[in-house]
Write a protein that holds these residues in place. Structure first.
Motif, PDB file in Angstrom:
ATOM      1  N   SER A   1      25.689  97.170  69.212  1.00 36.97           N
ATOM      2  CA  SER A   1      26.344  96.799  67.948  1.00 36.97           C
ATOM      3  C   SER A   1      25.925  95.392  67.529  1.00 36.97           C
ATOM      4  CB  SER A   1      27.870  96.893  68.081  1.00 36.97           C
ATOM      5  OG  SER A   1      28.401  95.892  68.925  1.00 36.97           O
ATOM      6  N   ILE A   2      25.746  94.510  68.506  1.00 38.43           N
ATOM      7  CA  ILE A   2      25.229  93.171  68.201  1.00 38.43           C
ATOM      8  C   ILE A   2      23.795  93.286  67.684  1.00 38.43           C
ATOM      9  CG2 ILE A   2      24.702  90.888  69.138  1.00 38.43           C
ATOM     10  CD1 ILE A   2      26.887  91.302  71.203  1.00 38.43           C
ATOM     11  N   ALA A   3      23.031  94.232  68.247  1.00 35.21           N
ATOM     12  CA  ALA A   3      21.651  94.446  67.803  1.00 35.21           C
ATOM     13  C   ALA A   3      21.598  94.791  66.324  1.00 35.21           C
ATOM     14  CB  ALA A   3      21.006  95.570  68.622  1.00 35.21           C
ATOM     15  N   LEU A   4      22.457  95.705  65.902  1.00 34.80           N
ATOM     16  CA  LEU A   4      22.477  96.083  64.496  1.00 34.80           C
ATOM     17  C   LEU A   4      22.901  94.904  63.631  1.00 34.80           C
ATOM     18  CD1 LEU A   4      22.097  98.191  62.356  1.00 34.80           C
ATOM     19  CD2 LEU A   4      24.386  99.088  62.841  1.00 34.80           C
ATOM     20  N   GLY A   5      23.852  94.106  64.119  1.00 30.66           N
ATOM     21  CA  GLY A   5      24.264  92.921  63.387  1.00 30.66           C
ATOM     22  C   GLY A   5      23.118  91.933  63.222  1.00 30.66           C
ATOM     23  N   ASN A   6      22.325  91.759  64.281  1.00 29.79           N
ATOM     24  CA  ASN A   6      21.167  90.867  64.214  1.00 29.79           C
ATOM     25  C   ASN A   6      20.132  91.371  63.217  1.00 29.79           C
ATOM     26  OD1 ASN A   6      20.691  88.552  66.539  1.00 29.79           O
ATOM     27  ND2 ASN A   6      22.286  90.020  67.082  1.00 29.79           N
ATOM     28  N   TYR A   7      19.899  92.667  63.216  1.00 30.05           N
ATOM     29  CA  TYR A   7      18.919  93.244  62.290  1.00 30.05           C
ATOM     30  C   TYR A   7      19.371  93.055  60.843  1.00 30.05           C
ATOM     31  CZ  TYR A   7      15.733  96.530  60.093  1.00 30.05           C
ATOM     32  OH  TYR A   7      14.769  97.095  59.281  1.00 30.05           O
ATOM     33  N   LEU A   8      20.656  93.295  60.599  1.00 25.76           N
ATOM     34  CA  LEU A   8      21.188  93.115  59.243  1.00 25.76           C
ATOM     35  C   LEU A   8      21.145  91.642  58.831  1.00 25.76           C
ATOM     36  CD1 LEU A   8      24.267  95.528  59.294  1.00 25.76           C
ATOM     37  CD2 LEU A   8      22.106  95.832  58.056  1.00 25.76           C
ATOM     38  N   ALA A   9      21.344  90.741  59.790  1.00 25.57           N
ATOM     39  CA  ALA A   9      21.293  89.310  59.480  1.00 25.57           C
ATOM     40  C   ALA A   9      19.918  88.920  58.951  1.00 25.57           C
ATOM     41  CB  ALA A   9      21.628  88.486  60.729  1.00 25.57           C
ATOM     42  N   ALA A  10      18.870  89.424  59.616  1.00 23.18           N
ATOM     43  CA  ALA A  10      17.509  89.098  59.184  1.00 23.18           C
ATOM     44  C   ALA A  10      17.169  89.751  57.850  1.00 23.18           C
ATOM     45  CB  ALA A  10      16.517  89.537  60.249  1.00 23.18           C
TER      46      ALA A  10
END
Length: 533
Positions: A481-490
């Motif tokens: 879930s943190i991974a998806l958050g990181n991807y959306l951040a970029a």
């Protein structure tokens, strides 16, 4: 038939026996490290050096990608640099799913940590070589050898982190007996280790990278990873539960065995596995750079479908009864708030990094502060505020006022929203000239407060709510879930450009809306946790 006084006497005796039992457990409890198990100090320092490595590289990575080729940089524009950064930081949190499965089923947690740590060291040194090669052989174009070593290094970091990250957090939870109220505080202390590493590294690695050469920044990060391995090896015998004599982190077949260290044969297997997987990464990257993009896209999509399918199957077959399913449901719901938080918070490595570089007045007494130093501000506030938050939670717990986990997630999103409102105002002011660095520092303060309501609380929650057989897998799911958050951040800059909305204000708006939703459904989630606090 017992009289009232006889019944009362029996109840008093049972109560006294219960109290004595608690006192015995309390006296046997391992409190060698500031009231916590001695193994926490070992895992604290191991994570310190690993985070020294990761955050050191992360602090200057976007700056490196956008730097001129002549300096050993990659010469990309911001959009392309953000894309690579976002893909890297998302995959770093996605591979722990597979790493958690391997640790739970085959290798054990300790073996996995060593394999992952070696691979991450190889990755940092690979990127150092690629940067150095580009600098000394600069021809005005990006060389294929630079690309090969950059993407190989990133691949090694991504997969190595998958073996390392979920299991060390799981081992922290394993240091405490079931029902031990000190577990949350233990995770907060552990979180300080993460942020002490992040605090120190940018002053060393960031300065070397920006002022001397990008490759020296990667070398410093790789050296930190080697230090992590050495420290865990020297202190490995502390990782046990003193009350039970059970040494944590061993292979599943070794459960209950009071085995203190990995054997020489185990160490040989660690090195062989790390080298073999690293060789596979190099081959894969070479193949990716040599075949059409459509082929790699198909493979990536297929791997993602297969990976998530296996994850779902593992959770489904190892979750039993209404209580376990109810708790898993809480993890899933809170994961959505976790995604939202990190989609904003991780602007630190992209838009905040370039804001510090291009829009902030960094000159002090004629010397320009490296932009990467601002990446340490969050870590500094963590180190300062984490003990304060621990004391506050303890005081509130004593008065039975400590907010439950879903409520703390709501508070984290409130802090995030206010921070983005402030950085939005600062960004508007920067249109007419450089702004004071205090704007960015204050935003980091607010976001740190939000992080302390979200991240250590979430890690502790996973160890308490997960079905026992798949704790590492659920930890990996949480990192996904943190991974998806990181991807959306970029991707947020591109998303907001498409929507025609200012990025910082957009994040501020959806964060405060989701905070309200979190507070609204918190009572329901609290019931679904089935007595877990």
């Amino acid at each position: 038939m017992l009289t009232f006084h006889q019944v009362k006497k029996q109840k008093d005796a049972i109560f006294a026996l219960h109290q004595n039992s608690n006192q015995i457990m309390s006296s046997n409890r391992d409190t060698a490290f500031f009231g916590h198990p001695a193994g926490l100090s070992t895992l604290f320092a191991t994570e310190f050096w690993e985070r020294f490595s990761y955050y050191g590289m992360r602090g200057f990575f976007v700056l490196f990608l956008t730097a001129e080729l002549a300096s050993g940089g990659f010469g990309l524009d911001r959009t392309a640099a953000y894309s690579i950064y976002g893909l890297f930081t998302s995959l770093v949190y996605l591979t722990p799913i597979a790493g958690g499965i391997i640790a739970d089923k085959i290798w054990g947690q300790r073996f996995s940590i060593y394999v992952g740590a070696l691979m991450m060291a190889f990755g940092q040194f690979a990127m150092a070589f690629g940067s150095y090669y580009g600098k000394v052989t600069h021809t005005g174009e990006l060389h294929h050898i630079q690309q090969f070593f950059l993407f190989s290094g990133l691949g090694l970091l991504i997969l190595g982190n998958g073996f390392f990250k979920p299991v060390i957090s799981t081992m922290v939870g394993g240091l405490y007996q079931k029902g031990d109220n000190e577990r949350d505080n233990g995770f907060t202390i552990f979180y300080m280790g993460i942020n002490l590493g992040a605090l120190v590294t940018n002053f060393i690695g960031g300065t070397l990278a920006e002022k001397i050469g990008w490759h020296w920044g990667f070398v410093a990060a790789g050296t930190g990873m080697i230090a992590s391995i050495i420290w865990l090896f020297l202190k490995e015998t502390t990782i046990e539960q003193r009350v039970t004599g059970y040494s944590i982190g061993l292979r599943p077949k070794d459960d209950g065995n009071i085995k203190k260290r990995l054997s020489k044969a185990d160490w040989g297997k660690v090195v062989i596995n790390a080298l073999a997987i690293s060789g596979g990464i190099l081959a894969i990257v070479f193949g990716i750079l040599s075949v059409p993009k459509i082929v790699t896209d198909i493979i990536a999509i297929g791997a993602a479908i297969g990976g998530f399918g296996y994850l779902g199957y593992t959770i489904f077959t190892n979750t039993n009864g209404k209580t376990e399913w109810s708790r898993v449901g809480v993890i899933v719901v809170l994961a959505f708030f976790n995604i939202a938080f990190w989609s904003g918070f991780e602007q630190a490595g992209t838009s905040f990094n370039t804001f510090a570089k291009d829009m902030t007045d960094r000159v002090v007494f004629g010397w320009e502060i490296p932009a990467s130093w601002f990446q340490s501000v969050n870590a500094l506030f963590i180190v300062i505020l984490a003990p304060i938050f621990t004391i506050v939670w303890d005081k509130l717990s004593a008065k039975k006022l400590n907010p439950r986990t879903p409520n703390k997630f709501g508070f984290s999103l409130v802090f995030l929203s206010i921070g983005f409102l402030i950085i939005g105002i600062a960004n508007d002011k920067a249109a007419t000239g450089l702004v004071s660095p205090l704007w960015l520092v204050f935003v980091y303060l607010l976001h740190t407060m939000g992080e302390l309501c979200m991240s250590p609380v979430g890690l502790s929650m996973i160890t308490k709510l997960s079905p026992p057989k798949i704790t590492s897998v659920m930890m990996g799911t949480w990192f996904a879930s943190i991974a998806l958050g990181n991807y959306l951040a970029a991707a947020m800059t591109a998303i907001c450009l498409w929507l025609g909305l200012p990025t910082f204000y957009f994040i501020a708006i959806y964060s405060i809306i989701l905070a309200g939703v979190a507070f609204l459904i918190a009572p329901k989630l609290n019931k679904m946790m089935k007595g877990i606090h």
